[in-house]
Write a protein that holds these residues in place. Structure first.
Motif: not given
Ligand code: C5P
Length: 230
Positions: A10, A118, A177, A188, A207-208, A210
């Motif tokens: 992400a 979510t 997540g 999360q 995955i953002g 991490p």
């Molecule tokens: O940094 P992280 O791993 O939490 O990033 C997760 C990515 O997935 C972010 O871009 C977030 O907006 C997206 N996302 C999420 N949960 C959802 C839908 C999308 O975390 N239910």
């Protein structure tokens, strides 16, 4: 599908140089990148062009939700700028989903749907007139998505088993997540490790932080890929 699970990083940053820098630092082990509203609103199609020039695949996460014609045209536009995967809100209804699926079929882009955000709990759903539990609503919208001919859905890791049971293997499950064992959860709440998500049947793990927040993003990605293949 299980063996082919991949990571989509992400790119939740503000500027193209920051995005470029991350892509270069992460290197060749990651193919997919997710571009969302934050980066796209400022830099638009240039973001997608930059990633394609780097040989990457792009998940354009703009969650279209509008009348069927508009969403169909938006999916066509996403394909035209080079995105490989895009998404819509399943709450737009069967006709909107069918328009998105038709545009996807005709252009070759993959299109999936978001069911219930979510961030929505039962009280939030009720406030907008939905008297179902989040789980019931997820299943209802996922069924509409499948029936409309979309390629799959975005779902939480905890829903993978249910979705695989309901829709079989030929349905793309894109799962955010994800947190490696022992890493910071950030905001999360309901997380799963990469290995468990793959084992449950995820196709693409979004995955953002991490990876993007790691001192060595390439190593963080490599460790996660190793965990997935373990
Ligand atoms: O940094 P992280 O791993 O939490 O990033 C997760 C990515 O997935 C972010 O871009 C977030 O907006 C997206 N996302 C999420 N949960 C959802 C839908 C999308 O975390 N239910």
């Amino acid at each position: 599908m299980r063996n082919a699970a991949e990571i989509a990083v992400a790119l939740d940053v503000d500027t193209l140089p920051e995005a470029f820098d991350l892509v270069r630092r992460i290197g060749p082990s990651v193919t997919w990148y997710k571009v969302g509203k934050q980066l796209f609103t400022q830099h638009g199609p240039e973001t997608v062009r930059m990633l394609k020039a780097e040989g990457k695949k792009v998940f354009l996460d703009l969650k279209y939700h509008d009348i069927p014609n508009t969403v169909g045209q938006a999916v066509r536009a996403a394909a035209a700028i080079g995105a490989d995967l895009t998404n819509v809100h399943a709450f737009g209804g069967p006709e909107m989903l069918a328009a998105a699926a038709k545009a996807a079929t005709e252009t070759g882009i993959k299109a999936i749907a978001v069911t219930v955000l979510t961030s929505m709990d039962a009280a939030q759903l009720q406030a907008v007139g939905v008297n179902a539990t989040p789980a019931e609503q997820v299943l209802r919208l996922a069924r509409l998505t499948k029936t409309a001919g979309m390629h799959g859905i975005v779902c939480s890791a905890l829903e993978i088993g249910l979705m695989r049971g309901e829709f079989g293997r030929d349905f793309l499950l894109v799962v955010p997540g994800i947190r490696p064992a022992g890493s910071d959860k950030g905001d999360q709440k309901r997380v799963m490790t990469p290995r468990d998500a793959v084992r449950a049947g995820a196709n693409i793990l979004v995955i953002g932080r991490p990876i993007t927040g790691a001192a060595d993003p390439a190593k963080a990605a490599a460790d996660i890929l190793a965990d997935m293949r373990n």
